[in-house]
Design a protein around this motif. Structure first.
Motif, mmCIF file in Angstrom:
data_model
loop_
_atom_site.group_PDB
_atom_site.id
_atom_site.type_symbol
_atom_site.label_atom_id
_atom_site.label_comp_id
_atom_site.label_asym_id
_atom_site.label_seq_id
_atom_site.Cartn_x
_atom_site.Cartn_y
_atom_site.Cartn_z
ATOM 1 N N ASP A 247 -1.957 13.395 -0.452
ATOM 2 C CA ASP A 247 -1.460 13.007 0.877
ATOM 3 C C ASP A 247 -2.550 12.362 1.736
ATOM 4 N N TRP A 248 -3.746 12.970 1.730
ATOM 5 C CA TRP A 248 -4.795 12.401 2.602
ATOM 6 C C TRP A 248 -5.170 11.002 2.147
ATOM 7 N N GLU A 251 -2.434 8.622 3.384
ATOM 8 C CA GLU A 251 -2.566 8.433 4.838
ATOM 9 C C GLU A 251 -3.714 7.507 5.199
#
Lengths: 368, 368
Positions: A247-248, A251
């Motif tokens: 996810d990071w 993002e």
């Protein structure tokens, strides 16, 4: 092509004469090449007062990477122990009757400048400043054609790398392989040292490749460029190694992508350079990464990989049509890695379709 | 290692103080590295008046190729839009109360020198000249150990190339392969652009690799070097492609070999640099090749690939023990090709066994 170089020298000669100098001595290699088509190491160009003379410390190699001098430039090879072509140029200017000589004070060292004064004490030395760099800003069709080929070569080299196995290979090896592929596809060489950065190194600007090996889950950021007939482009991409980006990573990637797109879309004739930087930087600033950004988010390219204009908060001046620039924001988080996305584009008016993207490799977040 | 760098700085500080300056600003990258162990691009070292400060335009990368600063050097990273480390160094010297600052006029451009005067108008700028280069001339054991490893790496890379198939491959590919092998064997990178020259190109000094392919009957001359921890060596060899060298090839090879041996054997502490050049050159001159020789037949190596002393007819000064130099005569016959033979050696007294040969690849005329 000789007419092209003659026209460039005429434009410079007019400017030099307008500033009150009879002659100019050009020593910065990219400027010498721009005005003559050729720049052997250490060569200098004496522009007037009589003919235009390219002073060289050794015979021309004839190698395409070095270029070939325009027909109407006289080539003068110093005898093998004949010293510094710049000093010989000042001597020649004085002998030919010039009383004033404009030199590139931003290129000559203090010691060399003093040697010019000593060899020709009656010659008044003035500063040519960045007159040639100023002329080089807007590119003509031939120059843009070279940049387009350079970008195509870089895209091909990068594309082939993406099809190979990456896990377990070191940054150094990947960088060398990219440079080999650039040459395979017709580059005279890399435009600058190829940067390959994995894991915690990813996203670092100008990272020098190390022995770190690519691992599953890494960010991998790559920045390379080809030198084609002296013209240099730049492309940078970031990938994820393995099947699913975390996810990071998604993002951070989306954020840098948004910043880079904002910069690209802001490119247009008449736009302030600092405004392009501002819109790029703003996206990252708003997400809290303002402190991690470098001094600029893009720069001109051409016969040098880093030339005017600079896209930075303090930059003065506006973009023109036919100016090639990079847009290359990046974020690096110490210990984790980061993302850089870098394209070379040519500024074009909206009527001509807006900015021309030279480096066309996809900017989707690929998992390799 | 930190004591070593501190001792170098103390020696320089004594010299600067003796010349009447309170502080010195070192900007030439190899000099910065010699005095601190580290040279990020664009960094400058302010020596005194208070502590020693390494001013950098960006954070240190920690990469071994860039080096690591000695413990007692304070590292000051300019804010990301903080400008030129050299200018910041002059500012800091003035703030710290220095009235005189010695700078490297042979490295600073006229424009940059003027910027120093402007940021610190009350500071008197003097010329440090080549004080640090002078200190770098005689190498200590740590430096020679690095050069020895660099030479070993170059020998390995060259040895492996000789075992591979050469006919049909281009100069560019062979050069890239050599550079990859240098890195494989632990080099931080090539010491300089690798030169591979075949057929009519063979024997040309500093030849840039082209797309010419190696053919049967060619001379093939190769010149490469490794950069290991900043230290750079050089090796050059010439081979014949195919089974039997022709008569002119054997004659020319034997001649250049004799010249190179004469130069190597002349190396000893106390010998005039120009005398080493003279004995090397004499062999080729006597055979009628005097006009084809370059300006020098060898040069010092260390943190730069081309440093003092120069082995040339006009060179002043004598050799010292522990000075590493190249001996590299060559003859190039336009249209036919030629021969270069190049070694890196350390000058040693006869009592210690005479000159120490670092590059040990055979100098027999191999037919590959």
């Amino acid at each position: 092509m000789s007419e092209l170089y003659a026209a460039r020298r005429t434009r410079l000669r007019d400017r030099v004469a307008g500033a009150g100098s009879a002659a100019a001595l050009i020593s910065r290699p990219a400027n010498v090449r721009y005005l003559t088509g050729c720049a052997p190491p250490g060569a200098a160009l004496l522009l007037g007062p009589a003919d235009d003379v390219l002073l060289c410390g050794r015979p021309l190699s004839g190698d395409p990477a070095e270029g070939r001098p325009a027909d109407d430039v006289r080539v003068s090879v110093l005898p093998s122990r004949g010293g510094d072509p710049v000093v010989a140029g000042a001597d020649l200017a004085a002998t030919a009757g010039a009383d004033t000589l404009a030199v590139e004070e931003h290129h000559l060292t203090v010691t060399r400048h003093r040697a010019l004064s000593q060899v020709a004490p009656r010659l008044r030395l003035t500063d040519l400043a960045c007159a040639v760099e100023g002329q080089r800003l807007v590119k003509d069709d031939e120059e843009i054609a070279c940049l387009r080929i350079a970008a195509e070569i870089a895209d091909q080299a990068l594309g082939e790398l993406l099809e190979s196995i990456l896990v377990g290979r070191t940054e150094r090896h990947l960088a060398l392989e990219l440079e080999r592929r650039l040459v395979d596809h017709g580059a005279d060489g890399p435009a600058f040292p190829t940067s390959v950065a994995t894991g915690p190194n990813a996203g670092r600007s100008g990272h020098l490749p190390t022995d770190r090996r690519v691992e599953e889950g890494d960010f991998l950021s790559v920045c390379l460029g080809a030198n084609y007939r002296g013209y240099r482009c730049e492309i940078g991409r970031t990938f994820v190694i393995g099947t699913t980006p975390s996810d990071w990573q998604i993002e951070l990637y989306d954020l840098v992508f948004a910043a880079q797109r904002a910069g690209r879309e802001a490119l247009a004739p008449g736009v302030e350079c600092r405004d392009v930087d501002r819109v790029t930087r703003h996206v990252l600033d708003a997400a809290g990464y303002g402190e991690r950004l470098g001094a600029w988010t893009g720069h001109g390219v051409g016969l040098e990989i880093d030339e005017d204009p600079q896209l930075s908060p303090a930059a003065m001046g506006k973009l023109d049509a036919c100016v090639p620039v990079t847009v290359e924001p990046g974020v690096h988080i110490p210990g984790r890695g980061g993302v850089r996305i870098d394209d070379t584009l040519v500024v074009r008016p909206e009527a001509d379709g807006g900015p021309e993207l030279l480096t066309i490799t996809t900017k989707e977040l690929l998992a390799l």
